[in-house]
Design an enzyme around this catalytic site. Structure first.
Site, PDB file in Angstrom:
ATOM      1  N   GLN A  18      71.769 -26.740  44.297  1.00 43.99           N
ATOM      2  CA  GLN A  18      71.146 -27.657  43.350  1.00 43.99           C
ATOM      3  C   GLN A  18      70.890 -27.014  41.988  1.00 43.99           C
ATOM      4  O   GLN A  18      70.648 -27.720  41.012  1.00 43.99           O
ATOM      5  CB  GLN A  18      69.830 -28.187  43.918  1.00 43.99           C
ATOM      6  CG  GLN A  18      70.027 -29.097  45.118  1.00 43.99           C
ATOM      7  CD  GLN A  18      68.707 -29.587  45.679  1.00 43.99           C
ATOM      8  OE1 GLN A  18      68.205 -29.029  46.634  1.00 43.99           O
ATOM      9  NE2 GLN A  18      68.158 -30.626  45.085  1.00 43.99           N
ATOM     10  N   HIS A 115      70.561 -23.881  52.948  1.00 43.36           N
ATOM     11  CA  HIS A 115      69.905 -25.029  52.322  1.00 43.36           C
ATOM     12  C   HIS A 115      70.965 -26.093  52.068  1.00 43.36           C
ATOM     13  O   HIS A 115      71.409 -26.298  50.940  1.00 43.36           O
ATOM     14  CB  HIS A 115      69.217 -24.599  51.019  1.00 43.36           C
ATOM     15  CG  HIS A 115      68.241 -25.601  50.477  1.00 43.36           C
ATOM     16  ND1 HIS A 115      66.942 -25.284  50.175  1.00 43.36           N
ATOM     17  CD2 HIS A 115      68.374 -26.918  50.170  1.00 43.36           C
ATOM     18  CE1 HIS A 115      66.311 -26.355  49.715  1.00 43.36           C
ATOM     19  NE2 HIS A 115      67.175 -27.360  49.692  1.00 43.36           N
ATOM     20  N   GLU A 159      64.970 -27.624  56.183  1.00 40.54           N
ATOM     21  CA  GLU A 159      65.033 -29.036  56.543  1.00 40.54           C
ATOM     22  C   GLU A 159      66.143 -29.388  57.524  1.00 40.54           C
ATOM     23  O   GLU A 159      67.051 -30.173  57.229  1.00 40.54           O
ATOM     24  CB  GLU A 159      65.158 -29.901  55.280  1.00 40.54           C
ATOM     25  CG  GLU A 159      63.963 -29.787  54.361  1.00 40.54           C
ATOM     26  CD  GLU A 159      63.948 -30.845  53.267  1.00 40.54           C
ATOM     27  OE1 GLU A 159      62.890 -30.986  52.630  1.00 40.54           O
ATOM     28  OE2 GLU A 159      64.976 -31.517  53.057  1.00 40.54           O
ATOM     29  N   ASN A 296      57.776 -28.975  54.059  1.00 35.30           N
ATOM     30  CA  ASN A 296      58.163 -29.768  52.894  1.00 35.30           C
ATOM     31  C   ASN A 296      57.612 -31.171  53.104  1.00 35.30           C
ATOM     32  O   ASN A 296      57.905 -31.816  54.120  1.00 35.30           O
ATOM     33  CB  ASN A 296      59.685 -29.831  52.745  1.00 35.30           C
ATOM     34  CG  ASN A 296      60.293 -28.496  52.364  1.00 35.30           C
ATOM     35  OD1 ASN A 296      59.582 -27.514  52.146  1.00 35.30           O
ATOM     36  ND2 ASN A 296      61.608 -28.452  52.279  1.00 35.30           N
ATOM     37  N   GLU A 374      57.745 -27.209  49.807  1.00 36.73           N
ATOM     38  CA  GLU A 374      58.192 -28.178  48.812  1.00 36.73           C
ATOM     39  C   GLU A 374      57.198 -29.325  48.776  1.00 36.73           C
ATOM     40  O   GLU A 374      56.753 -29.820  49.813  1.00 36.73           O
ATOM     41  CB  GLU A 374      59.578 -28.760  49.116  1.00 36.73           C
ATOM     42  CG  GLU A 374      60.743 -27.833  48.870  1.00 36.73           C
ATOM     43  CD  GLU A 374      62.083 -28.516  49.137  1.00 36.73           C
ATOM     44  OE1 GLU A 374      62.178 -29.756  48.964  1.00 36.73           O
ATOM     45  OE2 GLU A 374      63.022 -27.810  49.529  1.00 36.73           O
ATOM     46  N   SER A 427      69.828 -33.468  42.229  1.00 34.22           N
ATOM     47  CA  SER A 427      69.077 -33.901  43.406  1.00 34.22           C
ATOM     48  C   SER A 427      69.973 -34.565  44.456  1.00 34.22           C
ATOM     49  O   SER A 427      69.782 -35.730  44.811  1.00 34.22           O
ATOM     50  CB  SER A 427      67.958 -34.865  42.973  1.00 34.22           C
ATOM     51  OG  SER A 427      67.063 -35.116  44.023  1.00 34.22           O
ATOM     52  N   TRP A 428      70.954 -33.812  44.947  1.00 35.73           N
ATOM     53  CA  TRP A 428      71.815 -34.248  46.055  1.00 35.73           C
ATOM     54  C   TRP A 428      72.327 -35.663  45.852  1.00 35.73           C
ATOM     55  O   TRP A 428      73.105 -35.908  44.952  1.00 35.73           O
ATOM     56  CB  TRP A 428      71.097 -34.095  47.399  1.00 35.73           C
ATOM     57  CG  TRP A 428      70.679 -32.685  47.716  1.00 35.73           C
ATOM     58  CD1 TRP A 428      69.405 -32.201  47.785  1.00 35.73           C
ATOM     59  CD2 TRP A 428      71.534 -31.549  47.976  1.00 35.73           C
ATOM     60  NE1 TRP A 428      69.413 -30.856  48.075  1.00 35.73           N
ATOM     61  CE2 TRP A 428      70.691 -30.427  48.208  1.00 35.73           C
ATOM     62  CE3 TRP A 428      72.912 -31.375  48.049  1.00 35.73           C
ATOM     63  CZ2 TRP A 428      71.194 -29.165  48.501  1.00 35.73           C
ATOM     64  CZ3 TRP A 428      73.422 -30.111  48.344  1.00 35.73           C
ATOM     65  CH2 TRP A 428      72.560 -29.029  48.561  1.00 35.73           C
ATOM     66  N   LYS A 434      66.851 -37.992  38.643  1.00 39.39           N
ATOM     67  CA  LYS A 434      65.611 -37.765  39.377  1.00 39.39           C
ATOM     68  C   LYS A 434      65.164 -36.325  39.129  1.00 39.39           C
ATOM     69  O   LYS A 434      65.708 -35.383  39.693  1.00 39.39           O
ATOM     70  CB  LYS A 434      65.817 -38.022  40.869  1.00 39.39           C
ATOM     71  CG  LYS A 434      64.526 -38.063  41.669  1.00 39.39           C
ATOM     72  CD  LYS A 434      64.812 -38.358  43.143  1.00 39.39           C
ATOM     73  CE  LYS A 434      63.528 -38.619  43.899  1.00 39.39           C
ATOM     74  NZ  LYS A 434      63.766 -38.829  45.348  1.00 39.39           N
ATOM     75  N   TYR A 436      62.243 -33.219  38.855  1.00 37.59           N
ATOM     76  CA  TYR A 436      61.040 -32.729  39.516  1.00 37.59           C
ATOM     77  C   TYR A 436      60.412 -31.536  38.811  1.00 37.59           C
ATOM     78  O   TYR A 436      59.308 -31.129  39.146  1.00 37.59           O
ATOM     79  CB  TYR A 436      61.367 -32.262  40.934  1.00 37.59           C
ATOM     80  CG  TYR A 436      61.615 -33.317  41.967  1.00 37.59           C
ATOM     81  CD1 TYR A 436      60.593 -33.759  42.801  1.00 37.59           C
ATOM     82  CD2 TYR A 436      62.888 -33.843  42.168  1.00 37.59           C
ATOM     83  CE1 TYR A 436      60.820 -34.694  43.798  1.00 37.59           C
ATOM     84  CE2 TYR A 436      63.123 -34.791  43.151  1.00 37.59           C
ATOM     85  CZ  TYR A 436      62.089 -35.210  43.969  1.00 37.59           C
ATOM     86  OH  TYR A 436      62.323 -36.133  44.946  1.00 37.59           O
TER      87      TYR A 436
END
Length: 467
Positions: A18, A115, A159, A296, A374, A427-428, A434, A436
């Protein structure tokens, strides 16, 4: 005014794919996301935040703004371009330089091995549904443990739950399979076996650092707590996303109640699992070895009973109200509740973080400590006068830190918080809109600009006072 303990980590989180960009630079091997983004979305991971070249800038900003910990992931295919075999020396050199720069800037690196970015050569052969890839992951982990002695905090996976969810339920991650609950649970299980084996290897080698795993734990509530069917829907949804992987982490097995739920879900939706005796030997061997759990947390969900056909609509562009989520024999998420939500239909509910921390404390008392690895607010930042006046983000983080403070007061061991994200990243399945970050990234020029939240976070880190 609520406070946080001295020696609390005030961190920022990133992830290799990312943030780094440079997807084909210096011998990096491909990952499944490379082609999947080209085929299915309106953007790619180039240049992302160009962390591959800009990490000295980002770490200097971290130091200047009181950020004393950073989550970084290693891109597996920078080290082993095909997942195993020949080592890419330039990739190894890059991470040595990165970790050394972290220490130069007094920012402790918390390093994740995986990740979301399995090398394409392994992903195309079934990713973690293929048990051979468990072995390849453990070998890769062992190489990193031996090589990167600067690292004192290791995370195996980020995750596991959303990986299975994204790949095999919602279909928003490669390979884009939808509604296959058996694959979801098998992916969870096999990745937890890989985690357990890597943890056991690390502990038996007596390295001086710590090792754990990061789980996304969205809290699930019944829409009507007095309705047994809604309660059951929340329990089943919790098993899919939380309880199955938490049981594997800390019990080394799946409780009878967990397996009753899994068997019900598979009876309705089809499929069966391959759970082997040697898997549980590995899980049980590692269940008390985890030095920490990373949580997260972004949202909670409200569930109601549902018996119709499975249908999930992923809101990728931030069109509020565009989400739909219902699973046959499990339940349906209700979005129209008296709780604020983001443009991406993520329900903002800080109490859910408190409840999740206390659930770990109660149900898994062999946990040692927790980091909130997260948490943050993604929205469409308005860049004005060289900054972003992101009061909504400040308010979001403040409320969640207050929930953490309450959990610590009530006996939970929580030792750090990593805001997602340190700087803006891609963001995937949500693209670049988006955002952050504490630091706004102009993705055209790669310039960084501190947001209002960065100054707020700096004061927080200096005082430990949540205000």
């Amino acid at each position: 005014m609520k406070t946080l303990p001295k020696n609390f980590i005030f961190g920022g989180a990133t992830a290799a794919y990312q943030a780094e960009g440079a997807t084909k630079t210096d011998g990096k091997g491909p990952v499944a996301w490379d082609k999947y983004l080209e085929d299915n979305y309106w953007y790619t991971a180039e240049p992302a935040s160009d962390f591959y070249h800009k990490y000295p800038v980002d770490l200097q900003l971290a130091e200047e703004f009181g950020v004393n910990g950073i989550r970084i992931s290693i891109a597996w295919s920078r080290i082993f371009p095909t997942g195993y075999g020949e080592v890419n020396a330039k990739g190894v050199e890059y991470y040595h330089n990165l970790f050394n720069e972290c220490h130069k800037r007094h920012v402790e690196p918390f390093v994740t091995l995986h990740h979301f970015d399995t090398p394409e050569a392994l992903h195309s052969k079934g990713d973690f549904l293929n048990r051979e890839n468990i072995d390849h992951f453990v070998d890769y982990a062992e190489f990193c443990f031996k090589e990167f002695t600067q690292v004192k905090y290791w995370t195996t996976f980020n995750e596991i739950g959303p990986i299975g969810d994204g790949q095999y339920l919602v279909g928003k991650f490669p390979p884009g399979i939808k509604y296959d609950l058996a694959k979801v649970f098998q992916s969870h299980h096999n990745m937890m076996v890989a985690h357990a084996r890597a943890v056991k290897l690390y502990k038996e080698a007596d390295y001086s650092g710590e090792i754990g795993v990061v789980h996304a734990l969205p809290t699930k509530y019944p829409l009507d707590p007095e309705n047994p069917e809604d309660v059951r829907a929340a329990e089943l949804e919790d098993i899919i996303h939380n309880k199955f992987i938490l049981d594997a982490t800390y019990l080394g097995e799946y409780s009878e109640k967990t397996m009753d739920g899994v068997n019900h879900i598979l009876a309705v939706n089809g499929g069966q699992l391959d759970l082997r005796d040697e898997d549980f030997e590995a899980l049980k061997a590692a269940k008390d070895m985890n030095d920490f759990l990373g949580i997260n947390y972004y949202m909670s969900d409200w569930m109601k009973a549902f018996e119709g056909e499975t249908e999930i609509t992923h809101n990728s562009k931030g069109d509020k109200g565009g989400s739909k989520y219902q699973i046959k024999g499990v339940g349906q998420r209700e979005f129209d509740v008296d709780v604020p939500r983001t443009d991406w239909d993520w329900m903002i509910y800080p109490q859910g973080l408190y409840d999740q921390i206390m659930r770990v404390k109660k149900d898994y008392p062999n946990y040692k400590k927790i980091y909130i690895t997260e948490n943050g607010l993604g929205y469409k930042d308005d860049f004005v006068d060289g900054t972003v006046y992101d009061d909504a983000r400040i308010d979001y983080v403040k409320q969640h830190l207050e929930a953490i403070s309450d959990a610590i007061r009530d006996g939970a061991v929580v030792e750090g918080y990593f805001i997602w994200s340190l700087m803006d990243v891609f963001s995937w399945s949500n693209g670049y809109e988006k955002r952050y970050g504490l630091f706004y990234v102009d993705f055209e020029t790669q310039e960084r600009y501190p947001k209002k939240s960065a100054y707020w976070y700096k004061e927080l880190a200096a005082t430990q006072e949540i205000k």
